[in-house]
Design a protein around this motif. Structure first.
Motif, PDB file in Angstrom:
ATOM      1  N   SER A   1       0.825  -1.196   0.000  1.00  0.00           N
ATOM      2  CA  SER A   1       0.000   0.000   0.000  1.00  0.00           C
ATOM      3  C   SER A   1       0.866   1.256   0.000  1.00  0.00           C
ATOM      4  CB  SER A   1      -0.925  -0.010   1.224  1.00  0.00           C
ATOM      5  OG  SER A   1      -1.727   1.143   1.254  1.00  0.00           O
TER       6      SER A   1
ATOM      7  N   TYR B   1       2.305   1.660  -3.491  1.00  0.00           N
ATOM      8  CA  TYR B   1       1.308   2.089  -4.481  1.00  0.00           C
ATOM      9  C   TYR B   1       0.964   3.563  -4.309  1.00  0.00           C
ATOM     10  CZ  TYR B   1      -3.003   2.271  -7.203  1.00  0.00           C
ATOM     11  OH  TYR B   1      -3.976   2.607  -8.119  1.00  0.00           O
ATOM     12  N   ARG B   2       0.838   4.005  -3.064  1.00  0.00           N
ATOM     13  CA  ARG B   2       0.527   5.423  -2.840  1.00  0.00           C
ATOM     14  C   ARG B   2       1.682   6.316  -3.288  1.00  0.00           C
ATOM     15  NH1 ARG B   2      -1.281   3.384   2.114  1.00  0.00           N
ATOM     16  NH2 ARG B   2       0.347   4.491   3.253  1.00  0.00           N
TER      17      ARG B   2
ATOM     18  N   PRO C   1       1.839   4.796  -8.258  1.00  0.00           N
ATOM     19  CA  PRO C   1       0.804   3.877  -8.750  1.00  0.00           C
ATOM     20  C   PRO C   1       1.285   2.920  -9.846  1.00  0.00           C
ATOM     21  CG  PRO C   1      -0.088   6.090  -8.509  1.00  0.00           C
ATOM     22  CD  PRO C   1       1.400   6.204  -8.316  1.00  0.00           C
TER      23      PRO C   1
ATOM     24  N   PHE D   1       1.689  -0.996  -9.416  1.00  0.00           N
ATOM     25  CA  PHE D   1       0.555  -1.907  -9.240  1.00  0.00           C
ATOM     26  C   PHE D   1       0.795  -3.266  -9.901  1.00  0.00           C
ATOM     27  CE2 PHE D   1      -3.429  -3.820 -10.641  1.00  0.00           C
ATOM     28  CZ  PHE D   1      -4.101  -3.919  -9.430  1.00  0.00           C
TER      29      PHE D   1
ATOM     30  N   GLU E   1      -9.889  -3.412  -9.619  1.00  0.00           N
ATOM     31  CA  GLU E   1     -10.164  -2.088  -9.065  1.00  0.00           C
ATOM     32  C   GLU E   1     -10.311  -2.145  -7.549  1.00  0.00           C
ATOM     33  OE1 GLU E   1      -9.904   0.831 -10.524  1.00  0.00           O
ATOM     34  OE2 GLU E   1      -9.173  -0.374 -12.204  1.00  0.00           O
TER      35      GLU E   1
ATOM     36  N   ARG F   1      -6.890  -2.040  -6.197  1.00  0.00           N
ATOM     37  CA  ARG F   1      -6.355  -0.671  -6.283  1.00  0.00           C
ATOM     38  C   ARG F   1      -6.899   0.198  -5.151  1.00  0.00           C
ATOM     39  NH1 ARG F   1      -3.643   0.863 -10.927  1.00  0.00           N
ATOM     40  NH2 ARG F   1      -3.799  -0.580 -12.701  1.00  0.00           N
ATOM     41  N   ARG F   2      -8.200   0.064  -4.860  1.00  0.00           N
ATOM     42  CA  ARG F   2      -8.795   0.872  -3.802  1.00  0.00           C
ATOM     43  C   ARG F   2      -8.195   0.534  -2.444  1.00  0.00           C
ATOM     44  NH1 ARG F   2     -13.497  -0.152  -6.853  1.00  0.00           N
ATOM     45  NH2 ARG F   2     -14.143  -1.830  -5.452  1.00  0.00           N
TER      46      ARG F   2
ATOM     47  N   ALA G   1      -4.708   1.964  -2.280  1.00  0.00           N
ATOM     48  CA  ALA G   1      -4.746   3.421  -2.185  1.00  0.00           C
ATOM     49  C   ALA G   1      -5.156   3.890  -0.796  1.00  0.00           C
ATOM     50  CB  ALA G   1      -5.686   3.997  -3.232  1.00  0.00           C
ATOM     51  N   SER G   2      -6.038   3.130  -0.145  1.00  0.00           N
ATOM     52  CA  SER G   2      -6.544   3.533   1.166  1.00  0.00           C
ATOM     53  C   SER G   2      -5.612   3.162   2.297  1.00  0.00           C
ATOM     54  CB  SER G   2      -7.908   2.896   1.422  1.00  0.00           C
ATOM     55  OG  SER G   2      -7.771   1.493   1.593  1.00  0.00           O
TER      56      SER G   2
END
Length: 289
Positions: A235, A238-239, A242, A245, A265, A268-269, A272-273
């Motif tokens: 995470s 990725y932040r 990106p 990924f 997706e 990815r969420r 990202a979180s």
């Protein structure tokens, strides 16, 4: 107080050196140019101005000035070393070696070996670079740069144990993020996953934006079965970037244990979180197949 107009060449050089060493390159340049108006071709002033211009990345002007200095004093070792550095920065590697070879006839300073090793690194001549870095380390057993480069070269030629020895020594005094990263790569190749994780954590402590180190940390944590820690590292990566990924998604399904997301997706969420992965399906992968 003595004004600049009353200063002789040596006084101007002293003041210019003091300004340069304090980081005031503009004043150093002004003093050098003032001195050269009064003493055109003065070798010390030309040398110092070349150093200032090199620090400002004005390579053509730096080359012009160091050549003027060497025209007056062709055997001056510090000037020859600087000429070699300027030539290397310009990509004129043969010329750089010639300057350093000339310097070596006048002195055995370790700086000459350092520059030669850097030139061979830049020219991708691993054998020659390794030989000269070895000479550097023999001349200066505390040279962290030599330890780090010898470690990297050993890893690249497939000698991980030797590489780990050099890199362990390189990072002993805190180390540079790049040295810790190389140590992580070596330990990862040796399947010393916990030790590799420690190295990658050092990289991220010193360079929090190092996305590649975060990816690799996730990989080695996943190898140890620490999926929660791996997801946290992925995470973070990725932040930061990106574009990681694809590597992350592949790593999640290629290690001895991992997780599978059928919805790209959704993954990815989650990345990202930075949140845990609710509902992710555990996936057991038999690494022997």
């Amino acid at each position: 107080m003595t004004s600049s107009s009353q200063l002789g060449s040596e006084d101007l050089v002293r003041r210019a050196v003091a300004a340069f060493n304090s980081g005031d390159h503009a004043q150093a340049m002004d003093l050098c140019e003032l001195g050269l108006k009064r003493h055109p071709g003065d070798s010390a002033l030309c040398h110092l101005l070349a150093a200032v211009l090199f620090a400002k990345a004005d390579l053509p002007a730096a080359r012009e000035r160091i050549e003027a200095s060497l025209a007056a004093r062709p055997d001056n070792v510090p000037a020859l070393i600087l000429a070699g550095r300027i030539a290397r920065a310009e990509g004129r590697l043969e010329a750089a070696l010639q300057f350093l070879d000339h310097a070596a006839t006048q002195s055995s300073r370790v700086e000459i070996l350092l520059e030669r090793a850097r030139i061979f690194d830049q020219s991708d001549d691993a054998a020659a670079a390794g030989a000269v870095w070895t000479q550097v380390l023999q001349s200066d057993p505390k040279s962290v740069e030599a330890m780090a480069r010898l470690g990297r070269l050993a890893w690249e030629r497939g000698a991980p144990a030797e590489a780990e020895g050099f890199l362990d020594r390189a990072v002993a005094g805190a180390g540079h993020p790049a040295q810790w990263f190389d140590l992580g790569l070596v330990r990862q190749d040796m399947r010393k996953f916990e030790a590799a994780a420690e190295a990658y954590r050092h990289v991220l402590e010193m360079s929090p934006d190092a996305a590649e180190a975060a990816v690799n940390l996730g990989v080695v944590l996943q190898e140890t079965g620490n999926l929660d820690g791996a997801m946290a590292a992925y995470s973070q990566a990725y932040r930061l970037d990106p574009s990681t990924f694809g590597v992350i998604a592949m790593a999640l399904t290629s290690a001895p244990s991992g997780r599978l997301w059928l919805d790209e997706e959704a993954l990815r969420r989650i990345l990202a979180s930075g949140a845990p992965a609710p509902g992710a399906e555990p996936l057991a992968v038999d690494a022997r197949r």
